[in-house]
Scaffold this motif. Sequence first.
Motif, short mmCIF file in Angstrom:
data_model
loop_
_atom_site.label_atom_id
_atom_site.label_comp_id
_atom_site.label_asym_id
_atom_site.label_seq_id
_atom_site.Cartn_x
_atom_site.Cartn_y
_atom_site.Cartn_z
N GLY A 51 41.36 31.17 34.29
CA GLY A 51 40.02 30.82 33.81
C GLY A 51 39.08 31.99 33.71
O GLY A 51 37.85 31.82 33.81
N ILE A 52 39.60 33.19 33.51
CA ILE A 52 38.74 34.38 33.43
C ILE A 52 37.68 34.18 32.36
O ILE A 52 37.96 33.78 31.23
CB ILE A 52 39.58 35.63 33.10
CG1 ILE A 52 40.44 36.00 34.32
CG2 ILE A 52 38.69 36.81 32.70
CD1 ILE A 52 41.46 37.08 34.04
N PHE A 99 36.14 39.90 44.46
CA PHE A 99 36.79 39.72 43.17
C PHE A 99 37.11 38.25 42.92
O PHE A 99 37.50 37.52 43.83
CB PHE A 99 38.07 40.55 43.09
CG PHE A 99 37.83 42.02 43.17
CD1 PHE A 99 37.44 42.73 42.04
CD2 PHE A 99 37.97 42.71 44.37
CE1 PHE A 99 37.19 44.10 42.10
CE2 PHE A 99 37.72 44.07 44.44
CZ PHE A 99 37.33 44.77 43.31
N ASP A 100 36.93 37.84 41.69
CA ASP A 100 37.23 36.46 41.30
C ASP A 100 38.70 36.29 40.95
O ASP A 100 39.26 35.20 41.12
CB ASP A 100 36.38 36.07 40.09
CG ASP A 100 34.90 36.15 40.38
OD1 ASP A 100 34.40 35.25 41.06
OD2 ASP A 100 34.26 37.14 39.94
N VAL A 101 39.31 37.36 40.46
CA VAL A 101 40.72 37.31 40.05
C VAL A 101 41.40 38.61 40.43
O VAL A 101 40.80 39.69 40.30
CB VAL A 101 40.86 37.07 38.53
CG1 VAL A 101 42.34 37.02 38.12
CG2 VAL A 101 40.16 35.78 38.10
N LEU A 102 42.64 38.51 40.89
CA LEU A 102 43.48 39.67 41.20
C LEU A 102 44.72 39.59 40.33
O LEU A 102 45.47 38.62 40.40
CB LEU A 102 43.86 39.66 42.68
CG LEU A 102 44.88 40.68 43.18
CD1 LEU A 102 44.39 42.10 42.95
CD2 LEU A 102 45.20 40.44 44.65
N THR A 103 44.94 40.59 39.47
CA THR A 103 46.11 40.60 38.59
C THR A 103 46.99 41.79 38.93
O THR A 103 46.52 42.92 39.03
CB THR A 103 45.70 40.66 37.11
OG1 THR A 103 44.86 41.80 36.87
CG2 THR A 103 44.94 39.40 36.70
N LEU A 146 40.54 40.04 49.52
CA LEU A 146 39.93 40.60 48.32
C LEU A 146 39.23 39.56 47.46
O LEU A 146 38.22 39.84 46.81
CB LEU A 146 41.00 41.31 47.47
CG LEU A 146 41.67 42.52 48.12
CD1 LEU A 146 42.91 42.91 47.31
CD2 LEU A 146 40.69 43.69 48.18
N LEU A 147 39.76 38.35 47.45
CA LEU A 147 39.27 37.31 46.55
C LEU A 147 38.15 36.48 47.16
O LEU A 147 38.11 36.24 48.37
CB LEU A 147 40.42 36.38 46.16
CG LEU A 147 41.52 36.96 45.27
CD1 LEU A 147 42.70 36.00 45.18
CD2 LEU A 147 40.98 37.29 43.88
N VAL A 148 37.27 36.02 46.28
CA VAL A 148 36.27 35.04 46.71
C VAL A 148 36.98 33.72 46.96
O VAL A 148 38.12 33.51 46.55
CB VAL A 148 35.19 34.84 45.62
CG1 VAL A 148 34.47 36.14 45.33
CG2 VAL A 148 35.81 34.27 44.34
N GLU A 149 36.33 32.82 47.65
CA GLU A 149 36.92 31.50 47.86
C GLU A 149 37.09 30.81 46.51
O GLU A 149 36.15 30.74 45.71
CB GLU A 149 36.03 30.65 48.77
CG GLU A 149 36.64 29.31 49.12
CD GLU A 149 35.81 28.52 50.10
OE1 GLU A 149 36.13 27.35 50.35
OE2 GLU A 149 34.82 29.10 50.62
N GLY A 150 38.28 30.31 46.26
CA GLY A 150 38.57 29.69 44.97
C GLY A 150 39.07 30.67 43.93
O GLY A 150 39.39 30.27 42.80
#
Length: 273
Positions: free
Chosen positions: A112-113, A185-189, A205-209
């Motif tokens: 959902g980026i 970060f919202d997404v880690l790729t 590293l990621l935010v919750e969700g």
Amino acid sequence: MSRDSDTDDESGAARADDSDESDAEQAVEERVPVLLVRGDREYLIPPGGEQGTDLGVLEVPEDVQPGDTIETHLGDAFQVRRLRGPDLFHQFERTGAPMVPRDIGLVIGETGIARGDRVLDTGTGTGVLAASMARAGASVVTYERDPEFAEVARENMALGGVSDAVDVRTGDLTEELETLEASSFDVLTLDTGDAASIVGHAPELLVEGGFLAVYSPFIESTREVVETAHEADLSNVRTRETIQREMQFDDRGSRPSTAPVGHTGYLTIARNV
């Protein structure tokens, strides 16, 4: 005025002219190119630039707009198109095998980026994924170990018009983890052979969700990623093989093509919940 003064003035004027020409050339290079298309011919040219072709010379006006028609000096017409996401796959300079458009679509669709998201990426390579995520509105920090590859990726970001949204860093993300702000970060790729060593840090590293997306060409490394994701208490862990079959239509009927199935790799998605 002395002859020496005249000479100095002339030299100064010449240097100024050279500087003006250099500035003008640099300005042309910094403009985001447009795609000029005629049949199967495609040329990527910046506004104000020109390109010699077998159909004549193409001169692109500085105020060129998508939808314009430009003729060569021999009168052959080309259509002007804005460079779009799928075009990056074909037009970026390559330093390896870039992620193909369908896999990029899966990454963006599954995570959902969107505009305002902050993405951490590693294994930049050609940079097609990073650029595509930026064009979707995200701000991307991407790591590339090879300095030469990283420089090419920066040039590709400029070509794609996303230099301001993509920070290409030269280095190994596994060695930089402690320098990154937690839960930022919202997404880690991940698109590297050692992805599993980073997956364990995803919750930090990621935010919750937030989402994790890992691409791998091999089953063994994919299994390691999945196991590590479970150990890190990530949720909704799932893996799909990315394949496609083209369809064939002729007078006899319609069916999937007999050409080999288009396999590219394995995509694992998980969530920090």
